[in-house]
Structure formats: C-alpha cells, structure tokens
Design an enzyme around this catalytic site. Structure first.
Site, PDB file in Angstrom:
ATOM      1  N   ARG A   1      -7.961 -16.183  -9.234  1.00 18.73           N
ATOM      2  CA  ARG A   1      -8.405 -15.421  -8.063  1.00 18.73           C
ATOM      3  C   ARG A   1      -9.336 -14.298  -8.533  1.00 18.73           C
ATOM      4  NH1 ARG A   1      -3.212 -14.165  -4.443  1.00 18.73           N
ATOM      5  NH2 ARG A   1      -4.849 -13.418  -3.044  1.00 18.73           N
TER       6      ARG A   1
ATOM      7  N   HIS B   1       2.846 -19.519   0.859  1.00 18.26           N
ATOM      8  CA  HIS B   1       3.789 -19.237   1.947  1.00 18.26           C
ATOM      9  C   HIS B   1       3.250 -19.594   3.325  1.00 18.26           C
ATOM     10  CE1 HIS B   1       1.859 -15.007   2.394  1.00 18.26           C
ATOM     11  NE2 HIS B   1       1.112 -15.729   1.617  1.00 18.26           N
ATOM     12  N   ARG B   2       1.971 -19.301   3.554  1.00 21.96           N
ATOM     13  CA  ARG B   2       1.445 -19.513   4.912  1.00 21.96           C
ATOM     14  C   ARG B   2       1.276 -20.995   5.251  1.00 21.96           C
ATOM     15  NH1 ARG B   2       1.396 -14.825   6.679  1.00 21.96           N
ATOM     16  NH2 ARG B   2       0.763 -13.087   5.374  1.00 21.96           N
TER      17      ARG B   2
ATOM     18  N   ARG C   1       0.841  -1.203   0.000  1.00 25.36           N
ATOM     19  CA  ARG C   1       0.000   0.000   0.000  1.00 25.36           C
ATOM     20  C   ARG C   1       0.881   1.260   0.000  1.00 25.36           C
ATOM     21  NH1 ARG C   1      -3.005  -3.830   2.435  1.00 25.36           N
ATOM     22  NH2 ARG C   1      -5.265  -3.688   2.716  1.00 25.36           N
TER      23      ARG C   1
ATOM     24  N   SER D   1     -13.667 -10.324  -1.114  1.00 25.86           N
ATOM     25  CA  SER D   1     -12.326  -9.915  -0.720  1.00 25.86           C
ATOM     26  C   SER D   1     -12.383  -8.439  -0.354  1.00 25.86           C
ATOM     27  CB  SER D   1     -11.340 -10.126  -1.866  1.00 25.86           C
ATOM     28  OG  SER D   1     -10.135  -9.429  -1.592  1.00 25.86           O
ATOM     29  N   SER D   2     -11.783  -8.088   0.772  1.00 29.97           N
ATOM     30  CA  SER D   2     -11.770  -6.675   1.165  1.00 29.97           C
ATOM     31  C   SER D   2     -10.813  -5.889   0.268  1.00 29.97           C
ATOM     32  CB  SER D   2     -11.351  -6.541   2.622  1.00 29.97           C
ATOM     33  OG  SER D   2     -10.009  -6.943   2.769  1.00 29.97           O
TER      34      SER D   2
ATOM     35  N   GLU E   1      -4.147 -17.596  -1.898  1.00 30.41           N
ATOM     36  CA  GLU E   1      -3.069 -18.152  -2.713  1.00 30.41           C
ATOM     37  C   GLU E   1      -3.430 -19.551  -3.231  1.00 30.41           C
ATOM     38  OE1 GLU E   1      -2.762 -16.113  -0.358  1.00 30.41           O
ATOM     39  OE2 GLU E   1      -0.911 -14.932  -0.457  1.00 30.41           O
TER      40      GLU E   1
ATOM     41  N   SER F   1     -12.949  -9.086   6.566  1.00 28.65           N
ATOM     42  CA  SER F   1     -11.561  -8.661   6.830  1.00 28.65           C
ATOM     43  C   SER F   1     -11.461  -7.150   7.080  1.00 28.65           C
ATOM     44  CB  SER F   1     -10.646  -9.048   5.662  1.00 28.65           C
ATOM     45  OG  SER F   1     -10.906 -10.351   5.202  1.00 28.65           O
TER      46      SER F   1
ATOM     47  N   LYS G   1       7.275 -15.280  -0.703  1.00 30.37           N
ATOM     48  CA  LYS G   1       6.191 -14.331  -0.986  1.00 30.37           C
ATOM     49  C   LYS G   1       6.154 -13.213   0.052  1.00 30.37           C
ATOM     50  CE  LYS G   1       1.519 -14.592  -2.775  1.00 30.37           C
ATOM     51  NZ  LYS G   1       0.735 -13.494  -2.264  1.00 30.37           N
TER      52      LYS G   1
ATOM     53  N   ASP H   1       6.179 -10.538  -3.473  1.00 29.93           N
ATOM     54  CA  ASP H   1       5.018  -9.673  -3.706  1.00 29.93           C
ATOM     55  C   ASP H   1       5.389  -8.192  -3.791  1.00 29.93           C
ATOM     56  OD1 ASP H   1       3.529 -11.924  -3.758  1.00 29.93           O
ATOM     57  OD2 ASP H   1       2.077 -11.292  -2.236  1.00 29.93           O
TER      58      ASP H   1
ATOM     59  N   ASP I   1      -5.702 -14.511   7.718  1.00 29.11           N
ATOM     60  CA  ASP I   1      -4.397 -15.100   7.405  1.00 29.11           C
ATOM     61  C   ASP I   1      -3.780 -15.770   8.620  1.00 29.11           C
ATOM     62  OD1 ASP I   1      -4.790 -14.211   4.905  1.00 29.11           O
ATOM     63  OD2 ASP I   1      -3.169 -12.726   4.887  1.00 29.11           O
TER      64      ASP I   1
ATOM     65  N   ASN J   1       1.735 -13.572  -8.000  1.00 29.73           N
ATOM     66  CA  ASN J   1       0.535 -14.030  -7.292  1.00 29.73           C
ATOM     67  C   ASN J   1       0.183 -13.017  -6.210  1.00 29.73           C
ATOM     68  OD1 ASN J   1      -1.626 -15.607  -6.603  1.00 29.73           O
ATOM     69  ND2 ASN J   1      -0.443 -17.235  -5.642  1.00 29.73           N
TER      70      ASN J   1
END
Ligand code: DC
Length: 673
Positions: free
Chosen positions: A128, A405-406, A30, A178-179, A359, A208, A433, A52, A331, A98
């Site tokens: 997505r 990644h998570r 952002r 999605s927010s 993801e 979110s 990521k 990212d 997340d 991604n």
C-alpha cells in the site's frame, strides 16, 4: 467473532430490531494518536476494539504512552509532544498490521518526534503506497528510508534535530492517491509549529475530503484550529499545542452503519417490528460515510434519523438503480455495489480509483465476487458497473474475502437473494479489522428462511458428543447436547426428592419446563450454579435414562431444544434429534460403533477420571442399555429413515468429522470458482 474457515449465511428474508454499532475506526485511531501527543490525560469512551486499533495501542505503549483501562473507558496519559529519553535512545520496531490509519500518521509523527524506528505491517501493508507522504516528509528535512520497495513500507525513520527542519516554504503533498497522507501531516505537523505557522499545499485533486473533515474536527477538539483555503491549502497556526479535551466520545462507525442501512433497504420488515434501528451514529455525524444515507435513499431506502440513531425501512422495491460519483464515500460505496444486485437496472459507481489501493484491490475483488453470484459486472480503472441479478439467476457462491473486512460484510447482504440460496463467506474473521462481532450483530436483527440443522443421533458412548461438538466448531454453528438436558432434568428430580415414575411424572415435567439453564464455554450453569461435573456422573446418567423415558418430560424439553435452532445453524446431538425434534434437519447422521469399541472408549474415559471399572461390566452395561433404549415405547433408539449411517468403530474422530463434513458439502454445495 467467527474464527472458522468459512461461515455459511443461510438465506434471509426479513429484518427488524435494533443494532448498536462499534466505534468508528477512523475516529478511534485519530483520537488515540492525538491523545498520545497531547498534554494531559484523555478519557476515551466507546473506543473501537479491533485489529486496527489494537496495533495503534500497541505502538503507543511501545512509545511510552500511559494507557489505563477502566471498565469500558480508556485513559491515555499524553506524551506532551515529546518522547521520553529512554524511547529516543533505543531502536524500536513497530508492527502496524494492515492499518493504514496507524501506518500513515505514525510515520509522520515519528519522523518529527525524533528517535530510531522501524515501521512494518502485514505483506499487504507493504503493497500500500506511502511514497507521497515520505516525499513530503523528506522535503521537510525528515529522515525516512524504504527498507523494501521504494514508495512502500516497511520504513526506517531516524532522528533529526528540530533546527534542521525546513518549515518556511509550504509543504507539498499529493492528495489524489490517499487522503491519509494529508491527514498524517495535519495530525503530526503541530509538533513542529511551536514558533511558526506551517503551510501545507495539496497537489492534485484531493480525494475522500470527508476524511479530512474528520481530521480537522478532531484536531479542533484537541485545541488546534487549522485554517484552510478551499481544499488546496491548510495552515497550522504558530504556537499550536495539542491539549487534551478531557473526555472524548467516539461515534459509532458510519461505514459499518452502511451494511445495516442497506439491510433495512433490502429486507422486508420483520413481523411486529417497525424497521431497523441503528444506534450510535446519526445524521449529524462528523464522518463522511454518513452520506451513504443519501445514496441509499436514492436507491429507495426510507431513512429517518435523530442525534444518535438512524431508522431504516424498505421503500422502493426493487431498489432503484443508481449512477453515482462515490468519491466522497469510498468505503461505504462497496455496500452500494451489492445493493445494485437488487436494483431495477444497471448501477454505476464512478471515481473510485482509491479502491485499488485499499486493503485489497477492491474494484477487482468486488467484480470477481459479484460475478461468482451470477452478476454481470464491468470494471475499469476507476469505476464499476453492476447489472441487477434477477430471480432464478443467482448462484451459491463461496465468497473470497481477500483479508478485507468490507468485502466480507457487504457480501453477507447477498443472503437476501430471491432464490433463497445461502452465501458462504470465507475467512469471516477478517471483519475483526473494524467490526469483530459483525455477524453476531447481523444475526440478531434478521429472519432466516430456515436455519440449517445437522443431527447426530446414535447409541450411548458412540462418540456423538465429540463428533457433534467438533462439527459445530468447524461450521461456527450452535451446539445442542440434548443428553445434557435429560441429565439436568434427572438432577433436578433427584434434588426435589422425586422418583422417575408415573406418579411424579407431571411434577418432574414441570421442573424440566422451568429450567434456568445456560451453556457457556463448555460449562453447564443451572440458575448460575456450575453443574458441569454433577451431571456427568454414572448415577446422573442413570437418572437421565430414567427421566427420559417419561413422555411428559420429553414434551417439556421440546420447546427448549427447538430454541437452540438459531443463526447461523445448529448441530444437535441426541437419540431423537433427527426423528422427533428436528425431523426437517438438512443432514442426519446415525453414529454407531460396536459395543466392544464403545465399551473400550468409555473405559478409557472413566480410567482417566480415576474411576475403576472392568471392561466386561461396562460392555454388559452398554448392551443392556442399548436393548432397553431400542425397545422402549417412548423415543426408542432408532435411526431416522433418511439418516446416513456412520459406523466409527475403526475411525478416528478426525475421520468421522471429515466424513460428516463431506456429506455436508453434498447437502450444501458451494461454487468455489
Ligand atoms: O447422551 P447422554 O448419555 O448424555 O444422555 C443421557 C440420557 O438421556 C441417556 O440415557 C439417553 C437420554 N437421551 C434421550 O432419551 N434423548 C435425547 N435426545 C438425549 C438423551
């Protein structure tokens, strides 16, 4: 970063110490976009360096934004809300990997900035959803087309005149998928608010919400105060203009903190350390995922915090089961799913439908991988329920990570299982990521039950070094070239004007004990001096052979060799690795080849270095050295009793590597279902 095919995390038992986390992905991307749109120059501190953010930076550079790195900071020269003519007049293609945090806001910003763009990503990015954002932009009069499936990237954006935009009626956008759609509009619409206020109405229940708070907070830092009415109406004031705040610091990633908060809650404290300290993010964070702390406390973690730090200790054990609406921490809640394995009853995470469009489909992914560990899991459209996994029921699992990644990061926590089983994480580099050095950070604060060691012993010129280094590379393990230590000891002896005899033994041992030695990317550094070449000469080999026969020198180098045994594992090469230094090694290989073959290899090596020797003299030399090494009283050359013999006379390096890896699979079998 581990770029290996897989990473085996050994069983872990305790944790303690301090970790400093990388910058937040959400804040970084952002800030990058706002700084790019703003008037003036922004100096960004602690920016996350990951996949990212890299795609966002590449895109901004393509758009003509001035980016200047200066040590650890990045200076961004803003576009002042306008693209240069050269950019507007060319058709440009942007690749956004991604990164949802790049794709969504850039779509909105570019649709308003004017210009001809194609926005693409990896195949998963093309699955997505982005339709709700595109609908909102089209409603406004922007020109956005789908190049593939309707509702998904890739996209084509064409220029529109500012006068063609319809900004008087409220812009409607869905908030329940999605927010990031709302975030994208909030970040971009000030571009069109020079002469009138713009209203955004959210349709459906906004998910979110904390991420929207981050967006609003950062917009305010860039001079734009959005008014909001609950979570359903947002108004960008007339005359809004992005103004650089000058300097801006990126907080550490609160979602990344979740793995270490969980670690502190799961792991017993390490001896002599009070808990686990996390630096870079504290309780006053603007990131919604900081509320993971509340959930972790509910499960039993003891957490204290200050302005920029958190301190975690294990409290309730086993952890307390949790039943939580995790919509506000989508997340970080993945981490709860793994903590649930250590709880005192079934845990349920609810209201997590957004997991399905991240993801990967994270509900399916988590359920499948938790089951591989042996857990009983129930999953539905928007929830997941996990039963705890009692001792004796864990399985050695090979965790598929879905380029997410998570998934990779949260499953590393399964290494604390009571059954002391390692956990295999496939494609560990996917952590790039958001947290490229995640595993390094993890390994720096945990204590393993045991660090695995693979030993490769064998006579000189058998190819041990090449084989061992390649095995280490494939497994992501550390590598110890013990011969190099004796070579360095020999060099130090020579420089001190000593001889390798009993009279000087104590003095040489003392020098060997104090070696300021570092191995760094194939280089050997002695007190900063590059001695890589100096220790590879034939004379240095002779000296090494002599000093290595002195018992006091061998003893002096023992500690140093043991210190190489670090997470995630070690491949040690040298004649006594499996017999003397690491007798408890998990796998011992005794590599040999006929004297004729070894002489031939050494001959090739020397010739390629421009050193002329005859094959016969080399062979005679080798045979003499074998005889001396096998018959000497100190550390004679002999295979460990439990070593596996590998005669590589007629094998390529690749074949030997495959053989050793096959043996390793027998020692460490993983259930790959
Ligand atoms: O593998 P290399 O040629 O770099 O080894 C140098 C010398 O050190 C060689 O003569 C063997 C000796 N050595 C040893 O005695 N013990 C070890 N663990 C490694 C090497």
């Amino acid at each position: 970063m581990y770029a290996t095919a897989f990473l085996d995390v050994p069983p872990l038992v305790a944790a303690g110490g301090t970790v400093r986390l990388p910058g937040s992905k959400s804040i970084s991307n952002r800030v990058l976009l706002l700084a790019a749109l703003a008037h003036g120059t922004t100096t960004v501190h602690d920016l996350l360096d990951s996949d990212d953010t890299r795609v966002m930076l590449d895109a901004l550079a393509t758009l003509g934004c001035g980016l200047h790195r200066d040590g650890g900071v990045l200076r961004i020269q803003g576009l002042g809300g306008r693209l240069g003519d050269d950019v507007r007049q060319r058709a440009l293609s942007l690749f956004l990997g991604n990164a949802g945090t790049a794709m969504r806001p850039l779509t909105a910003a570019l649709a308003l900035l004017g210009g001809d763009f194609e926005l693409r990503g990896v195949p998963r990015m093309h699955e997505r959803p982005i339709g709700d954002l595109v609908d909102a932009l089209v409603q406004l009069g922007c020109q956005v087309e789908y190049l593939g499936n309707p509702g998904y990237p890739p996209l084509r954006i064409r220029p529109v005149a500012a006068s063609a935009l319809q900004l008087d009626a409220p812009i409607r956008v869905r908030g329940d998928v999605s927010s990031q759609f709302l975030t994208a509009l909030l970040l971009a619409l000030p571009l069109a608010a020079a002469s009138r206020a713009i209203t955004i109405d959210v349709i459906g229940e906004l998910i979110s919400k904390p991420y929207i708070e981050i967006t609003l907070n950062l917009l305010a830092r860039f001079g734009i105060d959005v008014q909001r009415d609950g979570w359903s109406r947002f108004v960008i004031p007339a005359g809004a203009q992005y103004r650089s705040p000058g300097d801006i610091h990126v907080e550490a990633d609160a979602s990344s903190a979740s793995y270490f908060i969980a670690l502190g809650a799961i792991a017993a404290g390490a001896a002599g350390q009070d808990g686990l300290k996390i630096e870079g993010v504290g309780a006053d964070s603007i990131q919604g995922d900081i509320r993971f702390v509340e959930a972790a406390r509910q499960m039993g973690a003891q957490v204290s915090s200050g302005p920029n730090w958190l301190q975690i200790e294990r409290g309730a054990w086993p952890l307390r089961a949790i039943d939580i609406d995790a919509n506000h921490i989508p997340d970080a809640a993945m981490t709860l799913a793994v903590m649930a394995l250590y709880a005192d009853g079934p845990s349920t995470l609810r209201n997590i439908a957004s997991w399905r469009v991240k993801e990967t489909d994270r509900i399916d992914a988590m359920a499948a991988e938790l089951r591989k560990l042996g857990a009983t899991v129930e999953a539905g459209p928007d929830f997941i329920r996990i039963d705890p996994l009692p001792p004796g029921h864990w399985r050695r699992a090979s965790i598929h990570t879905y380029d997410d990644h998570r998934v990779a990061m949260c499953f590393s926590l399964a290494a604390f299982n009571p059954d002391r089983l390692p956990v295999r994480i496939l494609d560990p580099k996917c952590v790039g990521k958001t947290f490229p050095d995640y595993f390094e950070a993890l390994f720096s604060v945990v204590q393993p039950a045991e660090v695995p060691v693979i030993c490769v012993d064998g006579p000189t010129a058998s190819g041990k070094g090449t084989l061992a280094a390649e095995i280490a590379r494939r497994l992501g393990y550390h590598y110890l070239d013990s011969g190099a230590l004796y070579r360095v000891a020999g060099l130090v002896m020579r420089r001190a004007g000593l001889e390798a005899d009993a009279a000087h033994e104590a003095r040489i041992a003392e020098l060997a004990r104090g070696l300021a030695l570092r191995f760094d990317a194939g280089q050997v550094l002695l007190a900063g001096e590059d001695i890589t070449e100096a220790i590879r000469t034939e004379a240095a080999g002779m000296d090494a052979s002599r000093v290595s026969a002195l018992p006091a020198v061998r003893e002096a180098l023992r500690e140093l060799q043991l210190s190489f045994r670090q997470l995630p594992g070690l491949v040690a090469d040298g004649r006594d690795m499996g017999t003397v230094i690491f007798p408890d090694a998990s796998l011992k290989v005794y590599l040999t080849a006929s004297a004729a073959h070894r002489a031939e290899r050494r001959h090739k090596q020397l010739i390629s270095k421009g050193i002329s020797v005859t094959l016969d003299s080399l062979r005679a030399d080798l045979e003499a050295r074998d005889a001396r090494d096998s018959s000497r009283s100190v550390a004679p050359l002999k295979p460990a009793e439990d070593a596996r013999l590998l005669d590589n006379s007629d094998q390529s390096i690749e074949q030997s590597v495959d053989q050793v890896l096959a043996w390793w699979r027998q020692v460490q079998p993983f259930d790959a279902r």
